[in-house]
Design an enzyme around this catalytic site. Sequence first.
Site, PDB file in Angstrom:
ATOM      1  N   CYS A  58      28.117  50.357  47.561  1.00  0.00           N
ATOM      2  CA  CYS A  58      29.118  51.430  47.584  1.00  0.00           C
ATOM      3  C   CYS A  58      28.667  52.451  46.540  1.00  0.00           C
ATOM      4  CB  CYS A  58      30.507  50.880  47.312  1.00  0.00           C
ATOM      5  SG  CYS A  58      30.900  50.698  45.590  1.00  0.00           S
ATOM      6  N   LYS A 109      47.056  47.561  42.645  1.00  0.00           N
ATOM      7  CA  LYS A 109      46.241  47.403  43.857  1.00  0.00           C
ATOM      8  C   LYS A 109      45.425  46.117  43.780  1.00  0.00           C
ATOM      9  CE  LYS A 109      42.191  49.662  44.177  1.00  0.00           C
ATOM     10  NZ  LYS A 109      41.028  48.812  44.487  1.00  0.00           N
ATOM     11  N   ASN A 110      44.778  45.894  42.640  1.00  0.00           N
ATOM     12  CA  ASN A 110      43.834  44.780  42.536  1.00  0.00           C
ATOM     13  C   ASN A 110      44.498  43.428  42.324  1.00  0.00           C
ATOM     14  OD1 ASN A 110      41.859  46.611  43.042  1.00  0.00           O
ATOM     15  ND2 ASN A 110      41.108  46.740  40.933  1.00  0.00           N
ATOM     16  N   ARG A 169      43.312  55.599  48.138  1.00  0.00           N
ATOM     17  CA  ARG A 169      43.020  54.169  48.206  1.00  0.00           C
ATOM     18  C   ARG A 169      43.730  53.413  47.101  1.00  0.00           C
ATOM     19  NH1 ARG A 169      37.017  52.360  48.912  1.00  0.00           N
ATOM     20  NH2 ARG A 169      38.250  50.459  48.764  1.00  0.00           N
ATOM     21  N   ARG A 214      26.693  45.982  44.331  1.00  0.00           N
ATOM     22  CA  ARG A 214      27.833  45.076  44.417  1.00  0.00           C
ATOM     23  C   ARG A 214      27.578  43.901  45.369  1.00  0.00           C
ATOM     24  NH1 ARG A 214      33.249  48.543  44.531  1.00  0.00           N
ATOM     25  NH2 ARG A 214      34.137  46.585  43.769  1.00  0.00           N
ATOM     26  N   PRO A 215      26.557  43.108  45.081  1.00  0.00           N
ATOM     27  CA  PRO A 215      26.287  41.927  45.915  1.00  0.00           C
ATOM     28  C   PRO A 215      27.433  40.921  45.814  1.00  0.00           C
ATOM     29  CG  PRO A 215      24.996  41.833  43.892  1.00  0.00           C
ATOM     30  CD  PRO A 215      25.659  43.179  43.918  1.00  0.00           C
ATOM     31  N   ILE A 216      27.428  39.965  46.754  1.00  0.00           N
ATOM     32  CA  ILE A 216      28.453  38.901  46.659  1.00  0.00           C
ATOM     33  C   ILE A 216      27.780  37.536  46.628  1.00  0.00           C
ATOM     34  CG2 ILE A 216      30.323  40.248  47.731  1.00  0.00           C
ATOM     35  CD1 ILE A 216      29.775  38.592  50.311  1.00  0.00           C
ATOM     36  N   ARG A 269      35.614  46.787  50.500  1.00  0.00           N
ATOM     37  CA  ARG A 269      34.841  45.590  50.201  1.00  0.00           C
ATOM     38  C   ARG A 269      35.732  44.404  49.850  1.00  0.00           C
ATOM     39  NH1 ARG A 269      30.429  46.576  48.513  1.00  0.00           N
ATOM     40  NH2 ARG A 269      30.340  44.620  47.386  1.00  0.00           N
ATOM     41  N   ILE A 317      29.134  47.359  33.511  1.00  0.00           N
ATOM     42  CA  ILE A 317      29.534  46.545  34.660  1.00  0.00           C
ATOM     43  C   ILE A 317      28.816  46.978  35.942  1.00  0.00           C
ATOM     44  CG2 ILE A 317      31.491  45.776  36.076  1.00  0.00           C
ATOM     45  CD1 ILE A 317      31.661  44.792  33.180  1.00  0.00           C
ATOM     46  N   ASP A 359      37.113  50.448  35.172  1.00  0.00           N
ATOM     47  CA  ASP A 359      37.934  51.317  36.027  1.00  0.00           C
ATOM     48  C   ASP A 359      38.625  52.417  35.238  1.00  0.00           C
ATOM     49  OD1 ASP A 359      39.030  48.684  38.315  1.00  0.00           O
ATOM     50  OD2 ASP A 359      37.133  49.731  38.067  1.00  0.00           O
TER      51      ASP A 359
HETATM   52  C1  EPZ Z   1      36.797  44.158  41.021  1.00  0.00           C
HETATM   53  O1  EPZ Z   1      35.682  44.420  41.847  1.00  0.00           O
HETATM   54  C2  EPZ Z   1      37.743  45.339  41.210  1.00  0.00           C
HETATM   55  N1  EPZ Z   1      38.160  45.401  42.608  1.00  0.00           N
HETATM   56  C3  EPZ Z   1      37.029  46.636  40.822  1.00  0.00           C
HETATM   57  O2  EPZ Z   1      37.961  47.694  40.944  1.00  0.00           O
HETATM   58  C4  EPZ Z   1      36.593  46.519  39.353  1.00  0.00           C
HETATM   59  O3  EPZ Z   1      35.893  47.684  38.993  1.00  0.00           O
HETATM   60  C5  EPZ Z   1      35.704  45.289  39.185  1.00  0.00           C
HETATM   61  O4  EPZ Z   1      36.399  44.103  39.638  1.00  0.00           O
HETATM   62  C6  EPZ Z   1      35.307  45.059  37.732  1.00  0.00           C
HETATM   63  O5  EPZ Z   1      36.451  44.901  36.947  1.00  0.00           O
HETATM   64  C7  EPZ Z   1      39.125  44.551  43.031  1.00  0.00           C
HETATM   65  O6  EPZ Z   1      39.655  43.733  42.289  1.00  0.00           O
HETATM   66  C8  EPZ Z   1      39.541  44.678  44.469  1.00  0.00           C
HETATM   67  P1  EPZ Z   1      32.963  42.152  40.122  1.00  0.00           P
HETATM   68  P2  EPZ Z   1      34.592  43.240  42.112  1.00  0.00           P
HETATM   69  O7  EPZ Z   1      32.620  41.142  41.133  1.00  0.00           O
HETATM   70  O8  EPZ Z   1      35.257  41.942  42.072  1.00  0.00           O
HETATM   71  C9  EPZ Z   1      28.231  41.857  39.932  1.00  0.00           C
HETATM   72  C10 EPZ Z   1      38.737  49.781  41.654  1.00  0.00           C
HETATM   73  O9  EPZ Z   1      38.436  50.936  41.372  1.00  0.00           O
HETATM   74  N2  EPZ Z   1      28.335  40.807  40.941  1.00  0.00           N
HETATM   75  O10 EPZ Z   1      33.815  41.767  38.957  1.00  0.00           O
HETATM   76  O11 EPZ Z   1      33.847  43.627  43.330  1.00  0.00           O
HETATM   77  C11 EPZ Z   1      28.645  43.225  40.436  1.00  0.00           C
HETATM   78  O12 EPZ Z   1      27.572  43.871  41.097  1.00  0.00           O
HETATM   79  C12 EPZ Z   1      37.665  48.739  41.887  1.00  0.00           C
HETATM   80  O13 EPZ Z   1      39.914  49.358  41.776  1.00  0.00           O
HETATM   81  C13 EPZ Z   1      27.173  40.171  41.385  1.00  0.00           C
HETATM   82  O14 EPZ Z   1      26.075  40.485  40.972  1.00  0.00           O
HETATM   83  O15 EPZ Z   1      33.658  43.394  40.848  1.00  0.00           O
HETATM   84  C14 EPZ Z   1      29.062  43.924  39.173  1.00  0.00           C
HETATM   85  O16 EPZ Z   1      27.919  44.436  38.538  1.00  0.00           O
HETATM   86  C15 EPZ Z   1      36.283  49.336  41.730  1.00  0.00           C
HETATM   87  N3  EPZ Z   1      27.291  39.183  42.317  1.00  0.00           N
HETATM   88  C16 EPZ Z   1      29.648  42.806  38.306  1.00  0.00           C
HETATM   89  O17 EPZ Z   1      29.186  41.581  38.889  1.00  0.00           O
HETATM   90  C17 EPZ Z   1      28.498  38.806  42.836  1.00  0.00           C
HETATM   91  O18 EPZ Z   1      28.543  37.885  43.666  1.00  0.00           O
HETATM   92  C18 EPZ Z   1      31.171  42.761  38.287  1.00  0.00           C
HETATM   93  O19 EPZ Z   1      31.610  42.832  39.628  1.00  0.00           O
HETATM   94  C19 EPZ Z   1      29.662  39.465  42.380  1.00  0.00           C
HETATM   95  C20 EPZ Z   1      29.564  40.456  41.437  1.00  0.00           C
END
Ligand code: EPZ
Length: 445
Positions: A143, A49-50, A423, A148-150, A119, A353, A331
Amino acid sequence: MLPVNGRLQFDLSRGELYRHRAKGKGYMEKILIEGGRRLEGTVAISGAKNAALPILVSALLTDGWNTYQNVPELRDVMTINKLLTELGARVETEKNTVRVNAGALSRYEAPYELVRTMRASVLVLGPLLARLGRARVSLPGGCAIGARPINLHLRGLELLGAEISLNHGYIEAKAKSLKGTDIYFDIVTVTGTENLMMAAVLAEGTTTLRNAAREPEVCALAEALNQMGAQISGAGTPMITIRGVDTLRPASVTIIPDRIETGTFIIASALTQGNIKIVSCEPSHLTAVIHKVREAGVTIEEEPGGLRVIGGEPICSVDVKTLPYPGFPTDMQAQFMVLMCLASGLSVISETIFENRFIHVCELQRMGANIKVSGNTAIVSGGKSLTGAPVMATDLRASASLILAGLAAKGTTEVSRVYHIDRGYEAIEKKLAQLGANIRRVQIT
Ligand code: EPZ
């Protein structure tokens, strides 16, 4: 066909509301499991998926027909395909093959109702800016597993020259042109790395992403983009270099196997004292999981074409800490916790994480699990068997853990809100039933 999001559905093509009798999707279903069956046989892993989500979005960067094979049939894939269509791309699906042509890209808005259901929709920010110089994407709310900020996505786009503002819950991004630059991620972010990689491929000059995510899905996206004519090096290391090019061409890509689905089936065999063979998987993508499950006393052997997983007793208690790749994946945390519930001692599970990824604990406790949570640490006292109960899924991987718990529990487990599991897992109950599990999906009338 539209993704089902509940009992009432607005059909864009017919412009009308209609009651959708959920057929295999949505709120109106439960999964029932009679525990205690050993799993035996062979299971094939679906596409990741990812990896599929960002690679499907990368089609926005070019015109012409991109062809994607081994795409898993999931709600999230349906959602991203719907979003691509709304943006003006043509999307054709035929079981696990998806073709996308973004030649007639006409809109640049990702609406709230789509982003709030998934998201990963924010991944369109980078490609839309690169292709059209405009993007209007709903800011994803938090969520179940965290805020999960961006902010790191947006900061990186600004460094590339985009003007970013927030109006009425939407990110408005504009850029006459994007210029390559040096970007450092304060936190390792998977989709942040992917978004900026896609923004940079058509930028002027060279972009360096430092402290970049190293996940196999990031590497798969880089390979897909390079097949389209991008010049990306270093994917899989903490420093990725992207040399901007003028245009990209369509590509034909096969999606890599889903390492989290693979890990989920490894746990399924381990906790039922099963003996299964997992095929169409990529063991090198989940070495941390394999190491920790072996440490728990489970036999995992590489065989031609896949992995042999033989559960046995006793299951040993093992401590685990989730980390960015190649560490133990967050995950897989919920699924591993279920195995530790059956282990013979105490195990400490640290979630580094996400700040709220122990929601499954309350539901597991209802099944008799002995787990104490303090902050981002869960202490699991194993040794007790689980008992079946009605439980509720709250997020994708939590729902997988509840199904796993049901496989090991004495009696019947009823998992509601199965739209979460749909999902990210392709026909999970069919695959488990094929391995001998007593599991079925029922409609709630
Ligand atoms: C990806 O989410 C995956 N989703 C998630 O899988 C996975 O759990 C996650 O990476 C961690 O491996 C997809 O690839 C679609 P991150 P993502 O940005 O990219 C913080 C599943 O079940 N952060 O790596 O959204 C954030 O809050 C899903 O398949 C910021 O602070 O995760 C988190 O604590 C769930 N600011 C950490 O970084 C930002 O701008 C890692 O998040 C971005 C992230």
